[in-house]
Design a protein around this motif. Structure first.
Motif, PDB file in Angstrom:
ATOM      1  N   GLN A 114       0.830  -1.205   0.000  1.00  0.00           N
ATOM      2  CA  GLN A 114       0.000   0.000   0.000  1.00  0.00           C
ATOM      3  C   GLN A 114       0.862   1.252   0.000  1.00  0.00           C
ATOM      4  N   ALA A 117       2.180   1.553  -3.545  1.00  0.00           N
ATOM      5  CA  ALA A 117       1.102   2.003  -4.422  1.00  0.00           C
ATOM      6  C   ALA A 117       0.838   3.496  -4.255  1.00  0.00           C
ATOM      7  N   LYS A 118       0.802   3.956  -3.025  1.00  0.00           N
ATOM      8  CA  LYS A 118       0.566   5.380  -2.778  1.00  0.00           C
ATOM      9  C   LYS A 118       1.662   6.230  -3.395  1.00  0.00           C
ATOM     10  N   LYS A 123      -3.505   2.249  -6.480  1.00  0.00           N
ATOM     11  CA  LYS A 123      -4.245   1.638  -5.391  1.00  0.00           C
ATOM     12  C   LYS A 123      -3.880   0.157  -5.319  1.00  0.00           C
ATOM     13  N   THR A 125      -5.055  -3.523  -3.279  1.00  0.00           N
ATOM     14  CA  THR A 125      -5.881  -4.301  -2.359  1.00  0.00           C
ATOM     15  C   THR A 125      -5.403  -5.749  -2.412  1.00  0.00           C
ATOM     16  N   TRP A 155      -3.627  -4.238  -8.241  1.00  0.00           N
ATOM     17  CA  TRP A 155      -3.076  -2.894  -8.390  1.00  0.00           C
ATOM     18  C   TRP A 155      -3.855  -2.190  -9.491  1.00  0.00           C
ATOM     19  N   GLY A 157      -4.762   1.937 -11.402  1.00  0.00           N
ATOM     20  CA  GLY A 157      -4.472   3.372 -11.486  1.00  0.00           C
ATOM     21  C   GLY A 157      -4.032   3.738 -12.888  1.00  0.00           C
ATOM     22  N   GLU A 165      -4.720  -2.168 -14.839  1.00  0.00           N
ATOM     23  CA  GLU A 165      -5.005  -3.017 -13.693  1.00  0.00           C
ATOM     24  C   GLU A 165      -4.088  -4.225 -13.756  1.00  0.00           C
TER      25      GLU A 165
END
Length: 336
Positions: A114, A117-118, A123, A125, A155, A157, A165
Motif C-alpha cells: 500500500q 502504491a501510494k 491503489k 488491495t 493494483w 491506477g 489493472e
C-alpha cells in the motif's frame, strides 16, 4: 537496485496526449520515511509471530506424537489408511503452527504494498475478483483450462497516462481419479490490462511460439478464438520471429500493433518479473483499445518477509517491476 526509475505525470502542454517523466521514488527514500518507521515497529510483531509458531510446533509434537504412535500400533487398519489419516492430521497441524507467521506476513505485505502504491499514485488491495482482462485472457486461450481460480494482489491506477489493472491469478485443475485424484496448479502469474491509448478496431494476439500448431507441426494458418477467426501474421522483427507467433482479425492493422518496440518491452517485462511464456492481446473491442498481458511467474509482490533485512530489497524489486510496465506505456505513447 539503483536502476533508472521514474513516475509519469501529465505534461504542462495543451496536448493532453503528451506525457513527461519525473522521478519515481527510490526504495531508500521510502524506507527513510513513514514506511521505514512502520516496518521498524513490525519487527517486534514478526519476532513474536515466529516465537509463537515455534511454540505451536512443540505443542503439536507433544500432543500428536504419542497419539499417532499409539494409533499406528493399536488400530487394526491397513497401512495405506493409517498413512493417509496421518498425512491429513499433520497437514492441519502444520497449518495451525504457521498461522501466526502467515498473519504477520500478510500484515507486513499489505503495509509495504500500500505504501508503494501510494508513492506511485496507484491503489493496492490484497483480495480481489477477476477483472475483464482475465476473462478475455481465458477466452483467448492465454491461460490454460482450469476448474478453480484464486486471485489476489490487485493494483490499479494510471501509468504514463494509461489506465491499467494488474492482479495475480492461481489456476488449478483436478486431475487423476480415485486415490490419485489431486489438484494441480496449471498457471500462476500476473494478468495486466492496460489502455492502449489510440483507436483500434481489430484484435491481435501475440503468443510464445508453438501454442497453435497443426497436425503435422508448424503454425496454423488460422485459429478460431472467442467466436472470431484469427489469421496468422508474421512477426517482422528478425530477433523475435522465432520466439513469437501472432494471429489477428485484421492483418493490415496488425502491422503497427506488433511493433518491434512493443515486443522488446514485453521481453523486458518477462525478465523483470522473472517470468516466462508472456503473451499479449491488442483488443479493439473496448473503447480506444487496450492490451491484455498474461505472464507466468512465481508468487509475486510477497514483500511481507519475516526477515526484516529483506524489506528494502523487496520494495526496490516491486518498484522496478512497475518501471517495466511504465516503459511499455511510454512506448505506446511514442507510437501513437
Amino acid at each position: 537496485m539503483a536502476a533508472r526509475k521514474g513516475r509519469w505525470a501529465q505534461a504542462p502542454s495543451p496536448d493532453a496526449s503528451e506525457w513527461t517523466m519525473i522521478e519515481l521514488p527510490q526504495a531508500r527514500t521510502l524506507m527513510a520515511g513513514p514506511l521505514g518507521g512502520w516496518l521498524q515497529e513490525q519487527k517486534v510483531m514478526r519476532s513474536e509471530a515466529q516465537a509463537q509458531a515455534l511454540k505451536r510446533v512443540w505443542i503439536a509434537a507433544a500432543v500428536l506424537g504419542p497419539v499417532l504412535l499409539v494409533a499406528w500400533i493399536a488400530l487394526p487398519a491397513a497401512f495405506q489408511v493409517k498413512a493417509a489419516v496421518t498425512g491429513v492430521i499433520l497437514t492441519f497441524a502444520w497449518g495451525w503452527t504457521r498461522r501466526p507467521v502467515n498473519a504477520a506476513r500478510k500484515s507486513v505485505k499489505t503495509g509495504i504494498n500500500q505504501a508503494i502504491a501510494k508513492s506511485l499514485g496507484l491503489k493496492f488491495t490484497l483480495d480481489t475478483l477477476p477483472g475483464t482482462g482475465f476473462r478475455r485472457a481465458k477466452a483467448m486461450g492465454m491461460v490454460p483450462r482450469h476448474d478453480r481460480a484464486r486471485f489476489e494482489d490487485h493494483w490499479s491506477g494510471e501509468i504514463a497516462g494509461h489506465h491499467f489493472e494488474l492482479h495475480e491469478a492461481k489456476l488449478e485443475e483436478r486431475r487423476g481419479s480415485g486415490k490419485n485424484r489431486r489438484r494441480v496448479t496449471v498457471f500462476r502469474g500476473a494478468i495486466v490490462t492496460m489502455q492502449y491509448g489510440r483507436g483500434i478496431h481489430s484484435r491481435t494476439l501475440l503468443l510464445r511460439e508453438g501454442r497453435h500448431t497443426g497436425l503435422f507441426g508448424g503454425r496454423k494458418d488460422s485459429v478460431r478464438l472467442d467466436g472470431e477467426r484469427f489469421e496468422a501474421v508474421p512477426v517482422v522483427h528478425p530477433d523475435f520471429e522465432d520466439s513469437f507467433d501472432a494471429w489477428t482479425t485484421d492483418p493490415v492493422e496488425a502491422r503497427y500493433l506488433i511493433h518491434p518496440a512493443y515486443v522488446e518491452r514485453l521481453i523486458e517485462i518477462e525478465s523483470s518479473f522473472a517470468g516466462k511464456d508472456i503473451c499479449a492481446l491488442f483488443d479493439g473491442r473496448h473503447e480506444r483499445g487496450d492490451m491484455v498481458i498474461a505472464i507466468r511467474t512465481s508468487n509475486m509482490f510477497e514483500s511481507g518477509q519475516m526477515d526484516a533485512g529483506m524489506d528494502e530489497h523487496m520494495v526496490a524489486r516491486t518498484i522496478e517491476q512497475f518501471g517495466t510496465l511504465a516503459r511499455l506505456a511510454e512506448t505506446m505513447n511514442e507510437f501513437r
